[in-house]
Design a protein around this motif. Structure first.
Motif, PDB file in Angstrom:
ATOM      1  N   PHE A 183      98.466  63.021   3.419  1.00  0.00           N
ATOM      2  CA  PHE A 183      97.088  62.406   4.368  1.00  0.00           C
ATOM      3  C   PHE A 183      95.906  63.178   3.820  1.00  0.00           C
ATOM      4  CE2 PHE A 183      99.003  66.296   6.067  1.00  0.00           C
ATOM      5  CZ  PHE A 183      97.895  67.024   6.212  1.00  0.00           C
ATOM      6  N   ALA A 184      94.737  62.638   4.272  1.00  0.00           N
ATOM      7  CA  ALA A 184      93.560  63.098   3.595  1.00  0.00           C
ATOM      8  C   ALA A 184      93.322  64.540   4.015  1.00  0.00           C
ATOM      9  CB  ALA A 184      92.448  62.000   3.996  1.00  0.00           C
ATOM     10  N   LYS A 185      92.877  65.344   3.319  1.00  0.00           N
ATOM     11  CA  LYS A 185      92.412  66.698   3.796  1.00  0.00           C
ATOM     12  C   LYS A 185      91.095  66.608   4.309  1.00  0.00           C
ATOM     13  CE  LYS A 185      90.292  68.500  -0.482  1.00  0.00           C
ATOM     14  NZ  LYS A 185      90.101  69.442  -1.501  1.00  0.00           N
ATOM     15  N   LEU A 186      90.813  67.856   4.939  1.00  0.00           N
ATOM     16  CA  LEU A 186      89.573  67.707   5.675  1.00  0.00           C
ATOM     17  C   LEU A 186      88.411  68.289   4.555  1.00  0.00           C
ATOM     18  CD1 LEU A 186      88.014  68.139   8.369  1.00  0.00           C
ATOM     19  CD2 LEU A 186      88.409  70.642   8.281  1.00  0.00           C
ATOM     20  N   ASN A 187      87.400  67.435   4.796  1.00  0.00           N
ATOM     21  CA  ASN A 187      86.023  67.807   4.115  1.00  0.00           C
ATOM     22  C   ASN A 187      84.996  67.866   5.491  1.00  0.00           C
ATOM     23  OD1 ASN A 187      86.941  67.513   1.184  1.00  0.00           O
ATOM     24  ND2 ASN A 187      87.541  65.584   2.042  1.00  0.00           N
ATOM     25  N   LEU A 188      84.211  69.255   5.229  1.00  0.00           N
ATOM     26  CA  LEU A 188      83.398  69.277   6.310  1.00  0.00           C
ATOM     27  C   LEU A 188      81.967  69.271   5.690  1.00  0.00           C
ATOM     28  CD1 LEU A 188      82.936  69.817   9.465  1.00  0.00           C
ATOM     29  CD2 LEU A 188      83.309  72.229   9.035  1.00  0.00           C
ATOM     30  N   GLU A 189      80.901  68.911   6.310  1.00  0.00           N
ATOM     31  CA  GLU A 189      79.689  68.984   5.716  1.00  0.00           C
ATOM     32  C   GLU A 189      79.141  70.564   5.550  1.00  0.00           C
ATOM     33  OE1 GLU A 189      76.874  65.178   7.277  1.00  0.00           O
ATOM     34  OE2 GLU A 189      76.824  67.261   8.553  1.00  0.00           O
ATOM     35  N   TYR A 190      78.598  71.143   4.693  1.00  0.00           N
ATOM     36  CA  TYR A 190      77.890  72.314   4.609  1.00  0.00           C
ATOM     37  C   TYR A 190      78.904  73.274   4.338  1.00  0.00           C
ATOM     38  CZ  TYR A 190      73.507  69.674   5.787  1.00  0.00           C
ATOM     39  OH  TYR A 190      72.478  69.018   5.878  1.00  0.00           O
ATOM     40  N   ALA A 191      80.117  73.029   4.138  1.00  0.00           N
ATOM     41  CA  ALA A 191      81.266  74.086   4.281  1.00  0.00           C
ATOM     42  C   ALA A 191      82.136  74.029   2.907  1.00  0.00           C
ATOM     43  CB  ALA A 191      82.074  74.023   5.379  1.00  0.00           C
ATOM     44  N   PRO A 203      81.511  85.083  10.457  1.00  0.00           N
ATOM     45  CA  PRO A 203      81.438  84.008  11.262  1.00  0.00           C
ATOM     46  C   PRO A 203      80.778  82.899  10.674  1.00  0.00           C
ATOM     47  CG  PRO A 203      80.452  86.182  12.415  1.00  0.00           C
ATOM     48  CD  PRO A 203      80.765  86.435  10.781  1.00  0.00           C
ATOM     49  N   ARG A 204      80.241  82.992   9.435  1.00  0.00           N
ATOM     50  CA  ARG A 204      79.380  81.785   9.012  1.00  0.00           C
ATOM     51  C   ARG A 204      80.745  80.973   7.667  1.00  0.00           C
ATOM     52  NH1 ARG A 204      75.192  85.335   5.629  1.00  0.00           N
ATOM     53  NH2 ARG A 204      77.184  86.658   5.582  1.00  0.00           N
ATOM     54  N   LEU A 205      81.758  81.480   7.714  1.00  0.00           N
ATOM     55  CA  LEU A 205      82.931  80.833   7.043  1.00  0.00           C
ATOM     56  C   LEU A 205      83.618  79.846   8.230  1.00  0.00           C
ATOM     57  CD1 LEU A 205      84.261  83.499   4.795  1.00  0.00           C
ATOM     58  CD2 LEU A 205      82.749  81.788   4.113  1.00  0.00           C
ATOM     59  N   HIS A 206      84.206  78.788   7.634  1.00  0.00           N
ATOM     60  CA  HIS A 206      84.970  77.928   8.774  1.00  0.00           C
ATOM     61  C   HIS A 206      86.569  78.295   8.242  1.00  0.00           C
ATOM     62  CE1 HIS A 206      81.338  75.664   8.874  1.00  0.00           C
ATOM     63  NE2 HIS A 206      81.813  75.312   9.846  1.00  0.00           N
ATOM     64  N   THR A 207      86.607  79.479   8.142  1.00  0.00           N
ATOM     65  CA  THR A 207      88.163  80.141   8.214  1.00  0.00           C
ATOM     66  C   THR A 207      88.493  80.240   9.902  1.00  0.00           C
ATOM     67  OG1 THR A 207      87.550  82.521   8.288  1.00  0.00           O
ATOM     68  CG2 THR A 207      88.156  81.492   6.256  1.00  0.00           C
ATOM     69  N   ILE A 260      83.673  62.624   4.697  1.00  0.00           N
ATOM     70  CA  ILE A 260      83.229  63.823   5.025  1.00  0.00           C
ATOM     71  C   ILE A 260      82.848  64.008   6.491  1.00  0.00           C
ATOM     72  CG2 ILE A 260      81.235  65.679   4.844  1.00  0.00           C
ATOM     73  CD1 ILE A 260      81.301  64.487   1.729  1.00  0.00           C
ATOM     74  N   ILE A 261      83.435  65.173   7.010  1.00  0.00           N
ATOM     75  CA  ILE A 261      83.323  64.944   8.630  1.00  0.00           C
ATOM     76  C   ILE A 261      81.965  65.896   8.996  1.00  0.00           C
ATOM     77  CG2 ILE A 261      84.145  65.904  10.726  1.00  0.00           C
ATOM     78  CD1 ILE A 261      85.820  63.657   9.172  1.00  0.00           C
ATOM     79  N   GLU A 262      81.084  65.135   9.909  1.00  0.00           N
ATOM     80  CA  GLU A 262      79.873  65.956  10.099  1.00  0.00           C
ATOM     81  C   GLU A 262      79.975  67.121  10.956  1.00  0.00           C
ATOM     82  OE1 GLU A 262      77.424  62.937  12.347  1.00  0.00           O
ATOM     83  OE2 GLU A 262      77.218  61.440  10.583  1.00  0.00           O
ATOM     84  N   PHE A 305      75.243  76.865   3.283  1.00  0.00           N
ATOM     85  CA  PHE A 305      74.828  76.025   2.236  1.00  0.00           C
ATOM     86  C   PHE A 305      73.732  75.040   2.560  1.00  0.00           C
ATOM     87  CE2 PHE A 305      79.041  77.460   1.272  1.00  0.00           C
ATOM     88  CZ  PHE A 305      79.138  78.184   0.130  1.00  0.00           C
ATOM     89  N   THR A 306      72.769  74.881   1.505  1.00  0.00           N
ATOM     90  CA  THR A 306      71.641  74.019   1.691  1.00  0.00           C
ATOM     91  C   THR A 306      72.128  72.707   1.434  1.00  0.00           C
ATOM     92  OG1 THR A 306      70.932  74.413  -0.264  1.00  0.00           O
ATOM     93  CG2 THR A 306      70.060  75.858   1.267  1.00  0.00           C
ATOM     94  N   THR A 307      73.116  72.406   0.751  1.00  0.00           N
ATOM     95  CA  THR A 307      73.643  71.183   0.348  1.00  0.00           C
ATOM     96  C   THR A 307      74.831  70.597   1.394  1.00  0.00           C
ATOM     97  OG1 THR A 307      74.820  69.688  -1.470  1.00  0.00           O
ATOM     98  CG2 THR A 307      75.402  72.198  -1.341  1.00  0.00           C
ATOM     99  N   LYS A 308      74.964  69.521   1.675  1.00  0.00           N
ATOM    100  CA  LYS A 308      76.009  69.042   2.586  1.00  0.00           C
ATOM    101  C   LYS A 308      77.461  68.989   1.886  1.00  0.00           C
ATOM    102  CE  LYS A 308      73.587  65.779   5.612  1.00  0.00           C
ATOM    103  NZ  LYS A 308      73.578  64.260   6.147  1.00  0.00           N
ATOM    104  N   THR A 309      77.320  68.887   0.555  1.00  0.00           N
ATOM    105  CA  THR A 309      78.710  68.880  -0.122  1.00  0.00           C
ATOM    106  C   THR A 309      78.930  70.041  -1.077  1.00  0.00           C
ATOM    107  OG1 THR A 309      77.595  67.416  -1.519  1.00  0.00           O
ATOM    108  CG2 THR A 309      78.666  66.396   0.205  1.00  0.00           C
TER     109      THR A 309
END
Length: 551
Positions: free
Chosen positions: A256-264, A286-290, A319-321, A474-478
């Motif tokens: 299945f498709a893995k999770l891709n999240l904006e700015y992460a 706290p800034r990480l998406h762990t 990519i999930i918003e 990060f300043t970029t979405k991807t």
């Protein structure tokens, strides 16, 4: 958690219809070489809840085949995260290392069947011989060794007399296969590092692709669920199980498709780079998406469940918003978080028509929609604090704060009007002189005039506090798509402010978080030991930031 119908649930349902007595078995197999992140949560919920939905079993199995990168602290962190998510294990966690002896015997079986050989090319040479997507690979000069020679060399590898990196065991499949994974993949390598489970018992360790499918078969896994990056590996998965004839009904792999999240970034390698370069303060930043980072920031396990349910399971990469994740935590906290006032960037107000020692009290609801949460009393005195951004000396278009010569309402209290500004020696605003209107403290139903609302705190009841405001790292979405992520680091990802909170917070026990009105949801952390000052992490801002409230 409710699982939406998806292609995997349809596959499972179909297999049950064909074999009603079949016991569904899934697994979550993390490598203990880092902390779990949001993408793992998606996989965890899928595997655990598929098993739960169909009265099956889900196993937590640590894929501990590379002692160079693994650590017991990661195992403990993974267990803690799974417990935090509220998932109960069927049994104690399993470890791939439990099967090391059996895996070794299966490797011997492949050698005896002339399906594996000992390689002496180094990593660069192996890569060169493998070819590319456009050019076929070519056979290693060591590929045609005799079975007896391969058995002898493999046993020497196991005995520890062969130097690390000088030999490995490869499958003998097809160096011209259009599938790169089948071009004689490495099955075993030499590593002289103490293992956290087996100590120094072994010095040869199986590769993930070899160990994973065998562990699945040994545990009776029926549905091996993984992300699309392992789609090509499925051919090797099936080849190994077929050649070893492990099970009449071997497990099947589904992607299945893995999770891709904006700015992460969720790649462990990139997360480790951020940690190594001191960009963040470890896996729990706290800034990480762990999961540990999100928990430290103030996210709830329920909000993570909500998020995983909303994004669903598909085969389509997207990519999930980030706003979707934030909406989940807002929804979860909205009905449980008591409302309080805090000023995070204070400026002083002095009320000229109130005596120095004069005090008034106003009543404020603890929650605007839940009357059962009751009310609290807030103090009003001659000196108060408001937000700096809630004051302008001159009128501006669409500005909703306090302006010289105009009235504004203090939330839950009265109207005030700014009269003049007093500055210090540095030409900075020392405080603002205002007048208040006691006759306007209660709203008149016939009153047509509406006033902007700002929040505030009385100086007499203000408690000093530090506030940590988090933005995207990060300043970029991807950032995941970038080879180098450090140039896209956002230096404003953490902003620290010093301000004040209501005094009631000192003495009360709150279940989880506060909503500081017009600012956001905050988690109370430890106090400063020396200064006894409170620290608050902003979990998420309010959706509309409540900067345009009118009364």
């Amino acid at each position: 958690m409710h699982i939406k119908r998806n292609f995997i649930t349809r596959i499972v349902k179909k297999s049950i219809s064909k074999q009603p007595k079949k016991k569904i078995r899934t697994r979550f197999p993390p490598e203990p070489n880092g902390y779990l992140h949001l993408g793992h949560a998606k996989s965890i919920y899928l595997n655990f809840n598929i098993a739960k939905k169909y009265n099956g079993v889900c196993t937590l199995r640590f894929d501990d085949t590379n002692p160079k990168k693994e650590n017991i602290k990661y195992i403990d962190a993974i267990k803690k995260d799974i417990q935090w998510l509220g998932l109960n294990l069927y049994k104690e966690p399993k470890y791939t290392s439990q099967y090391f002896y059996k895996l070794y015997k299966y490797a011997i079986q492949l050698i005896r069947n002339n399906l594996a050989y000992v390689e002496e090319l180094n990593k660069k040479e192996i890569k060169k011989y493998r070819g590319s997507l456009k050019t076929p690979g070519k056979n290693s000069p060591f590929r045609n060794r005799t079975i007896e020679e391969n058995l002898l060399l493999f046993k020497k590898m196991k005995s520890g007399i062969i130097p690390e990196g000088s030999m490995c065991l490869r499958a003998k499949i097809n160096m011209k296969s259009p599938c790169m994974v089948l071009r004689d993949p490495v099955l075993y390598r030499i590593i002289f590092t103490k293992h956290h489970q087996t100590n120094h018992e072994w010095c040869i360790y199986p590769m993930y692709d070899f160990a994973h499918c065998i562990a699945d078969a040994l545990e009776g896994i029926t549905h091996s669920l993984c992300t699309l990056e392992f789609q090509d590996n499925r051919q090797l998965y099936d080849w190994i199980l077929k050649k070893l004839n492990l099970n009449q009904k071997p497990p099947k792999q589904y992607e299945f498709a893995k999770l891709n999240l904006e700015y992460a970034v969720l790649s462990k390698r990139k997360l480790q780079e951020l940690i190594d370069k001191k960009i963040v303060q470890g896996w729990e930043d706290p800034r990480l998406h762990t999961l540990s980072g999100l928990r430290n920031k103030g996210y709830t396990s329920n909000s993570i469940k909500m998020f995983c349910e909303k994004i669903g399971i598909t085969k389509q990469q997207n990519i999930i918003e980030l706003s979707l994740l934030e909406s989940c935590i807002r929804k979860d906290l909205n009905m449980t978080s008591p409302r309080r006032m805090a000023v995070i960037n204070p400026i002083k107000i002095v009320i000229e028509n109130i005596p120095k020692n004069h005090i008034e009290y106003f009543s404020a609801p603890n929650h605007p929609q839940i009357k059962e949460m009751g009310t609290r009393t807030i103090m009003f005195s001659q000196k108060i604090y408001i937000e700096k951004e809630d004051f302008r000396s001159t009128d501006q278009s669409n500005y909703k704060g306090l302006i010289l010569g105009k009235k504004v309402r203090l939330k839950y209290a009265c109207l005030i009007k700014a009269k003049k500004i007093l500055k210090n020696q540095n030409n900075e605003i020392a405080y603002i002189v205002c007048k208040y209107y006691p006759e306007k403290t209660k709203k008149n139903k016939n009153q047509k005039k509406k006033y902007n609302i700002i929040h505030w705190i009385s100086q007499k009841s203000a408690i000093p506090a530090d506030f940590q405001l988090f933005d995207t790292l990060f300043t970029t979405k991807t950032p995941e798509k970038e080879k180098k992520i450090i140039p896209f680091y956002n230096p404003q990802s953490l902003i620290k402010k010093k301000g004040y909170i209501e005094s009631i917070i000192e003495t009360e026990i709150v279940k989880h978080a506060y909503q500081f009105e017009r600012i956001g949801y905050f988690l109370k952390k430890n106090t400063h030991k020396k200064h006894k000052k409170y620290i608050f992490n902003r979990i998420v801002s309010l959706k509309n930031k409540y900067r345009n409230f009118i009364d």
